[in-house]
Write an enzyme that holds these catalytic residues in place. Structure first.
Site, PDB file in Angstrom:
ATOM      1  N   TYR A  21       0.835  -1.197   0.000  1.00  0.00           N
ATOM      2  CA  TYR A  21       0.000   0.000   0.000  1.00  0.00           C
ATOM      3  C   TYR A  21       0.871   1.250   0.000  1.00  0.00           C
ATOM      4  O   TYR A  21       0.760   2.142   0.836  1.00  0.00           O
ATOM      5  CB  TYR A  21      -0.934  -0.003   1.216  1.00  0.00           C
ATOM      6  CG  TYR A  21      -2.180   0.834   1.032  1.00  0.00           C
ATOM      7  CD1 TYR A  21      -3.221   0.381   0.231  1.00  0.00           C
ATOM      8  CD2 TYR A  21      -2.319   2.057   1.664  1.00  0.00           C
ATOM      9  CE1 TYR A  21      -4.369   1.139   0.057  1.00  0.00           C
ATOM     10  CE2 TYR A  21      -3.457   2.828   1.507  1.00  0.00           C
ATOM     11  CZ  TYR A  21      -4.484   2.366   0.692  1.00  0.00           C
ATOM     12  OH  TYR A  21      -5.631   3.126   0.517  1.00  0.00           O
ATOM     13  N   GLY A  22       1.765   1.286  -0.977  1.00  0.00           N
ATOM     14  CA  GLY A  22       2.612   2.457  -1.155  1.00  0.00           C
ATOM     15  C   GLY A  22       2.010   3.400  -2.173  1.00  0.00           C
ATOM     16  O   GLY A  22       0.787   3.447  -2.360  1.00  0.00           O
ATOM     17  N   GLN A  24       1.918   3.505  -5.532  1.00  0.00           N
ATOM     18  CA  GLN A  24       1.112   2.913  -6.601  1.00  0.00           C
ATOM     19  C   GLN A  24      -0.028   2.075  -6.043  1.00  0.00           C
ATOM     20  O   GLN A  24      -1.152   2.099  -6.556  1.00  0.00           O
ATOM     21  CB  GLN A  24       2.006   2.059  -7.501  1.00  0.00           C
ATOM     22  CG  GLN A  24       1.371   1.645  -8.811  1.00  0.00           C
ATOM     23  CD  GLN A  24       1.085   2.799  -9.745  1.00  0.00           C
ATOM     24  OE1 GLN A  24      -0.012   2.903 -10.297  1.00  0.00           O
ATOM     25  NE2 GLN A  24       2.062   3.665  -9.947  1.00  0.00           N
ATOM     26  N   ARG A  44       1.975  -5.675   5.377  1.00  0.00           N
ATOM     27  CA  ARG A  44       2.627  -5.951   6.647  1.00  0.00           C
ATOM     28  C   ARG A  44       2.366  -4.789   7.600  1.00  0.00           C
ATOM     29  O   ARG A  44       2.060  -3.674   7.156  1.00  0.00           O
ATOM     30  CB  ARG A  44       4.136  -6.124   6.426  1.00  0.00           C
ATOM     31  CG  ARG A  44       4.483  -7.341   5.594  1.00  0.00           C
ATOM     32  CD  ARG A  44       5.957  -7.411   5.230  1.00  0.00           C
ATOM     33  NE  ARG A  44       6.340  -6.364   4.274  1.00  0.00           N
ATOM     34  CZ  ARG A  44       7.463  -6.382   3.564  1.00  0.00           C
ATOM     35  NH1 ARG A  44       8.309  -7.387   3.709  1.00  0.00           N
ATOM     36  NH2 ARG A  44       7.748  -5.409   2.719  1.00  0.00           N
ATOM     37  N   HIS A 102       4.808  -2.698 -13.554  1.00  0.00           N
ATOM     38  CA  HIS A 102       6.032  -2.547 -14.354  1.00  0.00           C
ATOM     39  C   HIS A 102       6.563  -3.954 -14.627  1.00  0.00           C
ATOM     40  O   HIS A 102       6.454  -4.842 -13.783  1.00  0.00           O
ATOM     41  CB  HIS A 102       7.036  -1.707 -13.570  1.00  0.00           C
ATOM     42  CG  HIS A 102       8.375  -1.520 -14.218  1.00  0.00           C
ATOM     43  ND1 HIS A 102       8.536  -1.344 -15.581  1.00  0.00           N
ATOM     44  CD2 HIS A 102       9.623  -1.469 -13.689  1.00  0.00           C
ATOM     45  CE1 HIS A 102       9.835  -1.187 -15.849  1.00  0.00           C
ATOM     46  NE2 HIS A 102      10.503  -1.264 -14.721  1.00  0.00           N
ATOM     47  N   GLY A 128       1.840   7.170  -8.816  1.00  0.00           N
ATOM     48  CA  GLY A 128       0.568   6.832  -8.204  1.00  0.00           C
ATOM     49  C   GLY A 128      -0.216   8.044  -7.729  1.00  0.00           C
ATOM     50  O   GLY A 128      -1.437   8.120  -7.929  1.00  0.00           O
ATOM     51  N   GLU A 188      13.638   6.622 -18.067  1.00  0.00           N
ATOM     52  CA  GLU A 188      14.048   7.064 -16.733  1.00  0.00           C
ATOM     53  C   GLU A 188      15.511   7.499 -16.715  1.00  0.00           C
ATOM     54  O   GLU A 188      15.868   8.532 -16.148  1.00  0.00           O
ATOM     55  CB  GLU A 188      13.840   5.925 -15.728  1.00  0.00           C
ATOM     56  CG  GLU A 188      12.389   5.616 -15.420  1.00  0.00           C
ATOM     57  CD  GLU A 188      12.217   4.341 -14.622  1.00  0.00           C
ATOM     58  OE1 GLU A 188      11.094   4.085 -14.158  1.00  0.00           O
ATOM     59  OE2 GLU A 188      13.201   3.577 -14.462  1.00  0.00           O
ATOM     60  N   GLU A 220      15.335  30.141 -13.713  1.00  0.00           N
ATOM     61  CA  GLU A 220      15.675  30.055 -15.136  1.00  0.00           C
ATOM     62  C   GLU A 220      15.928  28.620 -15.595  1.00  0.00           C
ATOM     63  O   GLU A 220      15.508  28.239 -16.693  1.00  0.00           O
ATOM     64  CB  GLU A 220      16.908  30.910 -15.427  1.00  0.00           C
ATOM     65  CG  GLU A 220      16.688  32.407 -15.278  1.00  0.00           C
ATOM     66  CD  GLU A 220      15.684  32.955 -16.274  1.00  0.00           C
ATOM     67  OE1 GLU A 220      15.441  32.314 -17.313  1.00  0.00           O
ATOM     68  OE2 GLU A 220      15.145  34.049 -16.021  1.00  0.00           O
ATOM     69  N   SER A 245       9.838  33.098 -27.605  1.00  0.00           N
ATOM     70  CA  SER A 245      10.377  34.243 -28.352  1.00  0.00           C
ATOM     71  C   SER A 245      11.328  33.770 -29.452  1.00  0.00           C
ATOM     72  O   SER A 245      11.964  32.713 -29.321  1.00  0.00           O
ATOM     73  CB  SER A 245      11.132  35.167 -27.398  1.00  0.00           C
ATOM     74  OG  SER A 245      12.373  34.588 -27.017  1.00  0.00           O
TER      75      SER A 245
END
Length: 316
Positions: A21-22, A24, A44, A102, A128, A188, A220, A245
């Site tokens: 339950y992190g 994601q 856990r 993943h 997530g 990544e 900047e 510009s």
């Protein structure tokens, strides 16, 4: 693919176990529940379990969650999945669907798939927290999915899962475990978490070392990266040139290749080769076994850096 034709009914007829339950796991669990799907949380004791309880979920052990579900999602960091998978593999039932966000562990064989189960990935093109925020706004994120076998009913179920977590409002691409993994790692390393952050930090340092105000350098070289990416994504590469510009366009045109040169692309090809050969995966495995020392050192450096202090000092 007609995304509007994807139905939620196939996934609503199933029970989904979210293991972990992190970042994601929480987003997918909440989106699934809001889409009318039965969700089990396997976690856990710790911060994740406490947060899941606060969100209204009943916490189960990994064993209970796997045994009571039709679909099991392993939503841990890549380096953690093999350990949890090994602990729970014996509880997986024939015909059960096993999913990931993943393809790393599946593609690089950090887990051992069971012939009796079906494996898939459903990945959002965003973290997530971003996925959850987009879902709550009635939108969503682009996403991808991959299957370990071509079965029409299985594909329909996976597409339904993708819809339930908010991945069918823009783009949902069918891919493979290999393609998703290798493209994700490459993006990544060369752009998202490697090239772009290091480019911004180097440019920031160059201005500061030349005597410019760090806050000016940050605005900047770092803050405006966000605004230019937003313009690029909204209007595309061609239309962007008409919304900056002529001076900026000419400067980038005539100087940009000195930063992103032929040598840069040569290095990109080397990085891709290291990913495809498994060299990067082996390097990461060694780093994990070594206690992730390099990651800890870099986090420590960034926390005390002038770049971080400047970011904290600006009311952005």
């Amino acid at each position: 693919m007609d995304l509007n034709s994807i139905s939620l009914e196939p996934i609503r007829a199933k029970t989904v176990a979210i293991l972990g339950y992190g970042n994601q796991g929480r987003a997918q669990a909440l989106n699934l529940r809001d889409s009318g799907v039965q969700v089990r949380i396997g976690a856990r004791p710790g911060n994740g379990a406490r947060l899941a309880e606060k969100d209204g979920f009943t916490i189960q052990s990994f064993e209970e969650a796997v045994k009571s579900s039709d679909i099991v999602m392993y939503l841990f960091p890549d380096q953690t999945i093999p350990q949890i998978y090994e602990q729970t593999q014996k509880f997986l039932k024939p015909g059960q669907s096993v999913g990931f966000a993943h393809g790393f562990c599946y593609h690089f064989k950090w887990i051992e798939p069971l012939e009796s189960c079906r494996y898939f990935l459903v990945g959002s093109k965003g973290a997530g927290a971003v996925l959850r925020d987009a879902f709550e706004r009635g939108s969503g994120l682009p996403g991808v999915y991959a299957l370990d076998r071509e079965e029409a009913a299985f594909e329909t179920l996976v597409q339904s899962y993708a819809k339930a977590i908010g991945l069918t409002s823009h783009v949902l691409l069918k891919t493979t475990f290999q393609e998703e993994t290798e493209c994700d790692l490459f993006g990544e390393q060369t752009v998202l978490c490697g090239g772009l952050p290091q480019l911004m930090e180097s440019a920031f340092e160059t201005l500061v070392e030349a005597g410019f105000d760090p806050k000016m350098a940050f605005l900047e070289c770092c803050y405006e990266a966000k605004t230019i990416i937003e313009l690029w994504m909204k209007y595309g590469p061609h239309e962007l040139t008409q919304r900056i510009s002529p001076t900026a366009f000419y400067g980038g045109l005539t100087r940009g290749h000195r930063i992103v040169s032929a040598q840069t692309k040569t290095e990109m090809k080397k990085i891709l080769s290291e990913i495809q050969s498994g060299k990067f995966a082996e390097s990461w495995k060694k780093e994990v076994a070594n206690g992730e020392v390099a990651l800890l050192e870099e986090r420590k450096r960034l926390k005390s850096s002038l770049l971080e202090k400047t970011y904290r000092d600006l009311p952005l």
